[in-house]
Write a protein that holds these residues in place. Sequence first.
Motif, PDB file in Angstrom:
ATOM      1  N   GLY A 109       0.809  -1.212   0.000  1.00 47.34           N
ATOM      2  CA  GLY A 109       0.000   0.000   0.000  1.00 47.34           C
ATOM      3  C   GLY A 109       0.837   1.254   0.000  1.00 47.34           C
ATOM      4  O   GLY A 109       2.062   1.226   0.147  1.00 47.34           O
ATOM      5  N   ASP A 110       0.143   2.373  -0.143  1.00 50.16           N
ATOM      6  CA  ASP A 110       0.747   3.696  -0.282  1.00 50.16           C
ATOM      7  C   ASP A 110       0.743   4.390   1.080  1.00 50.16           C
ATOM      8  O   ASP A 110      -0.325   4.602   1.670  1.00 50.16           O
ATOM      9  CB  ASP A 110      -0.075   4.495  -1.295  1.00 50.16           C
ATOM     10  N   ARG A 113      -1.624   7.048   1.917  1.00 50.34           N
ATOM     11  CA  ARG A 113      -2.998   6.658   2.263  1.00 50.34           C
ATOM     12  C   ARG A 113      -2.948   5.736   3.482  1.00 50.34           C
ATOM     13  O   ARG A 113      -3.607   4.715   3.546  1.00 50.34           O
ATOM     14  CB  ARG A 113      -3.653   5.980   1.072  1.00 50.34           C
ATOM     15  N   ARG A 115      -4.126   5.787   6.375  1.00 44.63           N
ATOM     16  CA  ARG A 115      -5.358   5.510   7.128  1.00 44.63           C
ATOM     17  C   ARG A 115      -6.112   4.308   6.586  1.00 44.63           C
ATOM     18  O   ARG A 115      -6.950   3.721   7.289  1.00 44.63           O
ATOM     19  CB  ARG A 115      -6.264   6.745   7.126  1.00 44.63           C
ATOM     20  N   GLU A 116      -5.832   3.937   5.340  1.00 45.31           N
ATOM     21  CA  GLU A 116      -6.470   2.761   4.744  1.00 45.31           C
ATOM     22  C   GLU A 116      -5.691   1.481   5.048  1.00 45.31           C
ATOM     23  O   GLU A 116      -6.179   0.377   4.754  1.00 45.31           O
ATOM     24  CB  GLU A 116      -6.575   2.946   3.227  1.00 45.31           C
ATOM     25  N   LEU A 117      -4.503   1.620   5.613  1.00 40.03           N
ATOM     26  CA  LEU A 117      -3.609   0.469   5.768  1.00 40.03           C
ATOM     27  C   LEU A 117      -3.480  -0.009   7.200  1.00 40.03           C
ATOM     28  O   LEU A 117      -3.392  -1.225   7.447  1.00 40.03           O
ATOM     29  CB  LEU A 117      -2.214   0.818   5.223  1.00 40.03           C
ATOM     30  N   ASP A 119      -4.156   0.924  11.702  1.00 39.28           N
ATOM     31  CA  ASP A 119      -4.932   1.653  12.700  1.00 39.28           C
ATOM     32  C   ASP A 119      -4.113   2.804  13.279  1.00 39.28           C
ATOM     33  O   ASP A 119      -2.915   2.639  13.574  1.00 39.28           O
ATOM     34  CB  ASP A 119      -5.350   0.715  13.833  1.00 39.28           C
ATOM     35  N   TYR A 166       0.341   9.743  12.383  1.00 44.01           N
ATOM     36  CA  TYR A 166      -0.939   9.035  12.469  1.00 44.01           C
ATOM     37  C   TYR A 166      -0.774   7.662  13.127  1.00 44.01           C
ATOM     38  O   TYR A 166      -1.600   7.248  13.947  1.00 44.01           O
ATOM     39  CB  TYR A 166      -1.524   8.868  11.070  1.00 44.01           C
TER      40      TYR A 166
END
Length: 260
Positions: A109-110, A113, A115-117, A119, A166
Amino acid sequence: MPDSLLQPGPDETLDSIGTSGVRVLQRRNGYRFTLDAVLLAHFAASESVGHGGTVLELGAGSGVVSFLLVKQFGLGPVDAVELQPAVHARLVRAVALNACESQVRPVLGDLCRIRELVDGGAYAQVVSNPPFRLADAGVRSPDDERAISKSEVACDAQAVILAARYALAPGGTVSLVYPAARVAEVLGLLGQAKLHPRVLRFVHSRVDAPATRFLVQAVRDKDRGLSVRPPLVVHGSGPGGYSAEVAALMDAPLAEQQGD
């Protein structure tokens, strides 16, 4: 995983690094790991302010940092995020090759991004050996894998730092390695993200040479003041032409074969 997948393909090499038998698969003519990965793993481990906890590597590439953290320095487990599918596929094979199935989890994944990968707030530590070169600096490599790994064409320093912010739990740490010329920029970006620099160490090729890299560790939300460590000198009179400190991190045969 079939044994055939653990062997290098025609365009790949199987390489060793460190003192704990870490092995990784790399494209013969693609981007290849450097000593920076070893220095970052050692720095993150030696400056660790907590005990245990899950680690996140951003831009894992072949997985060198993740495997060293687990096998050589006893940290982990590690979630290893990598953007490029072909690089990620080699990372998956290397997890089996190093028998790290329960310790290193490859994530495709990127990091832009994030927050999509993963928690938010789930990690005690984040580490990254990110692309060093500004997107508009110099000539971009015609090889996409090299370009994405070396230049900020898919992510920049701010994206790496915001992803780390994050992912980190309050009081968690992020450890980075960057060219020395970017120290003011990176420290500024860390401060803006409320990731307070706590340890800074410059890396010099030789004792009388200017710094080429810096290692920095920052803490989420807790400003504990900044400590500047003594310079880390790469080359000296140790095995393989390394300084004693760096030689201790490397297998002697590797130290004899690899340069800075």
